[in-house]
Write a protein that holds these residues in place. Structure first.
Motif, PDB file in Angstrom:
ATOM      1  N   GLN A   1       0.573  -1.176   0.163  1.00  0.00           N
ATOM      2  CA  GLN A   1      -0.012  -0.004  -0.144  1.00  0.00           C
ATOM      3  C   GLN A   1       0.900   1.265   0.106  1.00  0.00           C
ATOM      4  OE1 GLN A   1      -2.305  -0.814   3.730  1.00  0.00           O
ATOM      5  NE2 GLN A   1      -1.035   0.813   4.828  1.00  0.00           N
ATOM      6  N   ASP A   2       2.101   1.371   0.377  1.00  0.00           N
ATOM      7  CA  ASP A   2       2.893   2.581   0.624  1.00  0.00           C
ATOM      8  C   ASP A   2       3.748   2.495  -0.469  1.00  0.00           C
ATOM      9  OD1 ASP A   2       1.662   3.334   2.780  1.00  0.00           O
ATOM     10  OD2 ASP A   2       2.833   2.118   4.119  1.00  0.00           O
ATOM     11  N   ASN A   3       4.009   1.616  -1.480  1.00  0.00           N
ATOM     12  CA  ASN A   3       5.248   1.539  -2.445  1.00  0.00           C
ATOM     13  C   ASN A   3       4.580   1.148  -3.811  1.00  0.00           C
ATOM     14  OD1 ASN A   3       4.999  -1.055  -1.961  1.00  0.00           O
ATOM     15  ND2 ASN A   3       7.255  -1.253  -2.189  1.00  0.00           N
ATOM     16  N   ALA A   4       3.209   1.251  -4.271  1.00  0.00           N
ATOM     17  CA  ALA A   4       2.839   0.675  -5.487  1.00  0.00           C
ATOM     18  C   ALA A   4       2.098   1.598  -5.913  1.00  0.00           C
ATOM     19  CB  ALA A   4       2.055  -0.642  -5.148  1.00  0.00           C
ATOM     20  N   ALA A   5       2.084   2.802  -5.864  1.00  0.00           N
ATOM     21  CA  ALA A   5       1.574   3.968  -6.587  1.00  0.00           C
ATOM     22  C   ALA A   5       1.707   3.744  -8.281  1.00  0.00           C
ATOM     23  CB  ALA A   5       1.677   5.316  -6.361  1.00  0.00           C
ATOM     24  N   ASN A   6       2.815   3.395  -8.599  1.00  0.00           N
ATOM     25  CA  ASN A   6       3.055   3.183 -10.193  1.00  0.00           C
ATOM     26  C   ASN A   6       2.718   1.772 -10.606  1.00  0.00           C
ATOM     27  OD1 ASN A   6       3.709   4.727 -12.586  1.00  0.00           O
ATOM     28  ND2 ASN A   6       5.629   3.913 -12.499  1.00  0.00           N
TER      29      ASN A   6
ATOM     30  N   GLY B   1      -9.387   0.012   0.939  1.00  0.00           N
ATOM     31  CA  GLY B   1      -9.864   1.409   1.055  1.00  0.00           C
ATOM     32  C   GLY B   1      -8.393   2.240   1.439  1.00  0.00           C
ATOM     33  N   GLN B   2      -7.048   1.319   1.759  1.00  0.00           N
ATOM     34  CA  GLN B   2      -6.036   1.976   1.885  1.00  0.00           C
ATOM     35  C   GLN B   2      -5.350   2.313   0.500  1.00  0.00           C
ATOM     36  OE1 GLN B   2      -4.727   2.658   4.730  1.00  0.00           O
ATOM     37  NE2 GLN B   2      -6.631   1.922   5.493  1.00  0.00           N
ATOM     38  N   PHE B   3      -5.972   2.032  -0.530  1.00  0.00           N
ATOM     39  CA  PHE B   3      -5.583   2.322  -1.890  1.00  0.00           C
ATOM     40  C   PHE B   3      -6.302   3.389  -2.630  1.00  0.00           C
ATOM     41  CE2 PHE B   3      -3.769  -1.975  -1.098  1.00  0.00           C
ATOM     42  CZ  PHE B   3      -2.378  -1.895  -1.633  1.00  0.00           C
ATOM     43  N   GLN B   4      -7.131   4.151  -2.083  1.00  0.00           N
ATOM     44  CA  GLN B   4      -8.194   4.755  -2.704  1.00  0.00           C
ATOM     45  C   GLN B   4      -7.398   6.194  -3.141  1.00  0.00           C
ATOM     46  OE1 GLN B   4     -11.352   4.648  -3.500  1.00  0.00           O
ATOM     47  NE2 GLN B   4     -12.424   3.268  -2.407  1.00  0.00           N
ATOM     48  N   LYS B   5      -6.416   6.615  -2.640  1.00  0.00           N
ATOM     49  CA  LYS B   5      -5.748   7.862  -2.787  1.00  0.00           C
ATOM     50  C   LYS B   5      -4.948   7.564  -4.181  1.00  0.00           C
ATOM     51  CE  LYS B   5      -5.659  10.176   1.717  1.00  0.00           C
ATOM     52  NZ  LYS B   5      -4.691  10.657   2.665  1.00  0.00           N
ATOM     53  N   THR B   6      -4.619   6.311  -4.564  1.00  0.00           N
ATOM     54  CA  THR B   6      -3.351   6.210  -5.403  1.00  0.00           C
ATOM     55  C   THR B   6      -3.893   5.276  -6.332  1.00  0.00           C
ATOM     56  OG1 THR B   6      -2.614   4.266  -4.153  1.00  0.00           O
ATOM     57  CG2 THR B   6      -1.410   6.263  -3.840  1.00  0.00           C
ATOM     58  N   HIS B   7      -5.335   4.623  -6.295  1.00  0.00           N
ATOM     59  CA  HIS B   7      -5.795   3.704  -7.355  1.00  0.00           C
ATOM     60  C   HIS B   7      -7.240   3.938  -7.497  1.00  0.00           C
ATOM     61  CE1 HIS B   7      -1.942   1.717  -6.365  1.00  0.00           C
ATOM     62  NE2 HIS B   7      -1.949   1.107  -7.567  1.00  0.00           N
TER      63      HIS B   7
END
Length: 239
Positions: free
Chosen positions: A125-130, A170-176
């Motif tokens: 969740q903290d390092n998969a924005a790309n 839900g932890q991925f909502q900001k990035t995905h």
């Protein structure tokens, strides 16, 4: 059991410059082989030793004999996620069961090893924005998916498992951006927001019964000739 063959990742690679696939369950290598054929470099793991020992030696494949949580923590895996556009296929659960080596309810493994998805998502969740993340087998986590797919795999998911999965999503909502697909055994798709609009093309596979019929004009061949012949036949509508 789902498969990356459901998705046109060659087109994904061409349009979004995705170069690597990270997969958390090698099995017999179907998704890895497909990814390699699409031009990808693949990092995968297989916890079940008989399957790992039987794996082919492909130059574009790095295969680890680890559980998925240990695998995702490997430096080689973390470097790929941090430095490239990556497709991550979370497909690890029930070691050996999809190939009839073990029972789905086997007690040879602890619960986290049998169903590691929540831990996998926490690691990412903290390092998969790309990274595009495809989660397989949502029937195991979502009651609606279980009912829609009419499966008896371990019975309907308990409420606490579903709740933990939804909280992890839900932890991925900001990035995905998150979408669900009901094909095969159910997929959750986490599309990176930085990649723009959702654009993951699906493939039609053998046995699909719910695809819309599409008539495409100007396609040479027997179909085109047949349609034209009937349009020019004034008596066709009377027969």
């Amino acid at each position: 059991m789902g498969t990356l063959k459901r998705f046109n990742i060659k087109q994904l690679a061409d349009t979004h410059q995705v170069t690597h696939v990270i997969e958390t369950g090698f099995g017999r290598g179907a998704s890895s082989r497909y990814s390699i054929d699409c031009g990808m470099q693949v990092l995968s793991c297989e916890i079940y030793t008989p399957l790992y020992d039987a794996a082919p030696d492909w130059p574009a494949l790095q295969l680890f004999n680890h559980d998925s949580l240990t695998f995702l923590g490997q430096q080689a895996v973390r470097e790929v996620i941090n430095s490239t556009r990556t497709l991550i296929f979370l497909d690890a659960h029930f070691p050996g069961a999809d190939f009839q080596f073990e029972a789905y309810d086997s007690d040879n493994y602890d619960e986290e090893t049998r169903l590691p998805l929540i831990g996998e998502m926490a690691l990412l969740q903290d390092n998969a924005a790309n990274a595009l993340i495809i989660i397989d087998d949502t029937r195991v986590y979502l009651r609606n998916a279980y009912r829609a797919l009419s499966t008896d795999l371990l019975g309907e998911p308990p409420a606490d498992r579903e709740q933990a999965f939804l909280l992890a999503l839900g932890q991925f909502q900001k990035t995905h951006k998150i979408q669900f697909l009901q094909q095969d055994t159910g997929y959750a798709i986490l599309w990176p927001r930085r990649w723009g609009e959702f654009a993951l093309p699906k493939n039609i596979l053998a046995g699909d019964l719910t695809q819309n019929f599409i008539l495409q004009s100007e396609v040479p061949g027997t179909t085109c000739m047949s349609i034209n012949r009937r349009l020019l036949d004034a008596r066709f509508s009377l027969r």
